[in-house]
Design a protein around this motif. Structure first.
Motif, short mmCIF file in Angstrom:
data_model
loop_
_atom_site.label_atom_id
_atom_site.label_comp_id
_atom_site.label_asym_id
_atom_site.label_seq_id
_atom_site.Cartn_x
_atom_site.Cartn_y
_atom_site.Cartn_z
N LEU A 204 14.80 5.77 10.97
CA LEU A 204 15.98 6.42 10.40
C LEU A 204 15.97 6.31 8.87
O LEU A 204 16.15 7.30 8.16
N VAL A 205 15.76 5.07 8.37
CA VAL A 205 15.78 4.87 6.91
C VAL A 205 14.74 5.77 6.25
O VAL A 205 15.05 6.51 5.31
N LEU A 206 13.51 5.75 6.75
CA LEU A 206 12.43 6.48 6.09
C LEU A 206 12.59 7.99 6.25
O LEU A 206 12.29 8.76 5.33
N ALA B 230 13.13 10.57 3.19
CA ALA B 230 12.21 11.68 2.95
C ALA B 230 12.97 13.00 2.92
O ALA B 230 12.53 13.95 2.27
N GLY B 231 14.09 13.06 3.62
CA GLY B 231 14.94 14.25 3.57
C GLY B 231 14.23 15.51 4.04
O GLY B 231 14.47 16.59 3.55
N PHE C 114 0.81 -1.23 0.00
CA PHE C 114 0.00 0.00 0.00
C PHE C 114 0.84 1.27 0.00
O PHE C 114 0.38 2.32 0.45
N GLY C 115 2.09 1.19 -0.45
CA GLY C 115 2.93 2.38 -0.46
C GLY C 115 3.29 2.91 0.91
O GLY C 115 3.88 3.97 1.03
N THR C 116 2.94 2.18 1.97
CA THR C 116 3.27 2.68 3.31
C THR C 116 4.08 1.69 4.15
O THR C 116 4.78 2.10 5.06
N ALA C 117 3.98 0.39 3.87
CA ALA C 117 4.70 -0.58 4.68
C ALA C 117 5.87 -1.16 3.88
O ALA C 117 5.67 -1.86 2.89
N TYR C 118 7.08 -0.81 4.31
CA TYR C 118 8.29 -1.25 3.61
C TYR C 118 8.94 -2.39 4.39
O TYR C 118 9.32 -2.20 5.54
N PRO C 119 9.05 -3.58 3.79
CA PRO C 119 9.63 -4.68 4.54
C PRO C 119 11.15 -4.67 4.49
O PRO C 119 11.73 -4.76 3.42
#
Lengths: 269, 171
Positions: free
Chosen positions: B128-130, B134-135, B29-34
């Motif tokens: 941290l990754v996200l 997103a910067g 869904f464009g929101t949960a990154y495994p």
């Protein structure tokens, strides 16, 4: 001196953390601001071929869809050809001769990040250079950025720093398309002055002013155009013709006249 | 060479390739990154010192970065992850201490313990990754929301993988 050594001994893990994080920060900043690959990316041959294998497996599941798309494109081209043979005057020979196309396969792609990059299976050996246009799937795809011998990393149109000069058919000649970083189906059309009358459904094409893309390639259609009071420009959302999640084959465009244009530009003081 | 070291090296590349070739494509869904590769870092031996741990985190992170074209983002998050890991382990020490040579597996120490160990670490890592990705251009609560869902998603996947392989090695 002794206390300094004791201090270093006590906090060595924390100091290592700072050093390593500084190194990572350097990598991140180098790549987003100086457009230079300091470290491996997927134009690296080993990484690209691994991604290619996994992509081939995944592509098997979309063969039917891909076939339908090709058949559709064939039909559209055949229709176009019929028009040309009847009326040669409509044939825009200039833009055809000006560009040559290099066929490529997409071996890796993403749409979920803000800086999406696409890996394709052609590289310097096939004549790819930096900042060539990439088109496919009926619309535009992006620009070449990192090039190795056999692979190229393309900054997708879905990369928040990609800007493409565009026009609205019969209305606006100078505008710019840029992605905002959220929905992979929509991009923003910037710098359309308020005195134009823009309607949803208007077609958006490349203007060809950058010399990177051929002119009059479809980008999408206006989905919504709003005008805030005191705003100088419209807020326009454009629905893309391309579905970037389903990109399998692309073409790299080479502008044969670009060297000549560039050398002219350098003569201007 | 020591058998466990060989197994660790195999596991390192298995996690890296699984992340790069399979799970990078499994965004929900464009929101949960495994992100499952922290699973490798989670179950590293208890007595691994912080500095070698951080170097391992850096290696794994750079590997994932190379495949995902993220240039250092995963490396930065993984180094921080490995720096924090000993502190979390200390806080969660059982009353009789860790037994020597205990593998930090949910199958050994219980799912409850594993949750309180893995969830905070994974959340910090994902956040941290996200956030770096997103910067600063996205609304912070949206990044937080993505980190939350991604952490749950990754945790479920990592736990499944760990149970599967724990059963394998017991036979």
């Amino acid at each position: 001196m002794k206390s300094l050594l004791l201090f270093l001994q006590k906090y060595k893990a924390f100091i290592t953390l700072l050093l390593l994080e500084a190194f990572c920060a350097l990598l991140i900043v180098q790549n987003s601001h100086y457009h230079r690959a300091l470290f491996f990316n997927s134009s690296n041959a080993a990484i690209a071929s691994l991604l290619g294998v996994s992509n081939q497996v995944r592509n098997y599941f979309h063969l039917q869809e891909e076939n339908d798309k090709l058949a559709e494109e064939n039909a559209a081209l055949r229709n176009l050809m019929k028009n040309f043979s009847r009326n040669p005057a409509t044939f825009q020979y200039d833009s055809v001769r000006q560009f040559s196309y290099i066929r490529a396969r997409v071996i890796d792609n993403s749409v979920n990040k803000r800086h999406n990059l696409i890996t394709i299976n052609v590289g310097a050996r096939h004549g790819i250079k930096k900042d060539m246009g990439v088109i496919g799937g009926g619309g535009i795809v992006g620009k070449t950025r990192y090039i190795s011998d056999n692979f190229t990393l393309v900054t997708s149109l879905l990369h928040t720093e990609t800007m493409v000069p565009a026009l609205i058919k019969d209305k606006v000649n100078i505008a710019t398309v840029q992605w905002r970083g959220d929905d992979p189906d929509y991009v923003d059309l910037l710098y359309v002055p308020r005195h134009y009358h823009i309607m949803p459904g208007d077609s958006v094409f490349t203007s060809g002013y950058s010399g990177i893309f051929p002119p009059y390639l479809p980008i999408g259609t206006v989905a919504s155009a709003t005008l805030r009071t005191d705003a100088q420009f419209y807020d326009i959302k454009v629905k893309l013709v391309n579905d970037f999640r389903r990109l399998t084959h692309v073409e790299v465009t080479r502008n044969l006249e670009l060297p000549e244009i560039d050398s002219l530009k350098t003569q201007v003081p | 060479m020591n058998r466990t070291i060989v197994m660790q090296i195999v596991a390192f590349f298995a996690y890296l390739l699984a992340q790069a070739l399979v799970f990078n494509k499994a965004v929900l869904f464009g929101t949960a990154y495994p992100y499952i590769y922290p699973g490798f870092l989670l179950v590293l031996p208890i007595d691994l010192a912080t500095i070698p741990g951080m170097l391992l985190g850096l290696a794994m992170g750079l590997g994932v970065d190379a495949f995902s074209n993220t240039f250092g983002i995963h490396a930065a998050a993984s180094v921080a992850f490995m720096f924090l890991r000993p502190y979390v382990l200390n806080m969660l020490t059982p009353s009789r201490g860790y037994q020597e040579g205990t593998a930090l597996q949910p199958a050994n120490l219980g799912l409850g313990w594993f949750m309180s160990y893995a969830l905070p670490l994974l959340f910090v890592h994902h956040l941290l990754v996200l956030a770096i990705e997103a910067g600063g251009s996205e609304v912070f609560w949206f990044v937080l929301l993505k980190a939350f869902f991604s952490t749950l998603y990754s945790f479920v996947l990592i736990t499944l993988v760990l149970y599967l392989f724990a059963n394998r090695s017991k036979k």
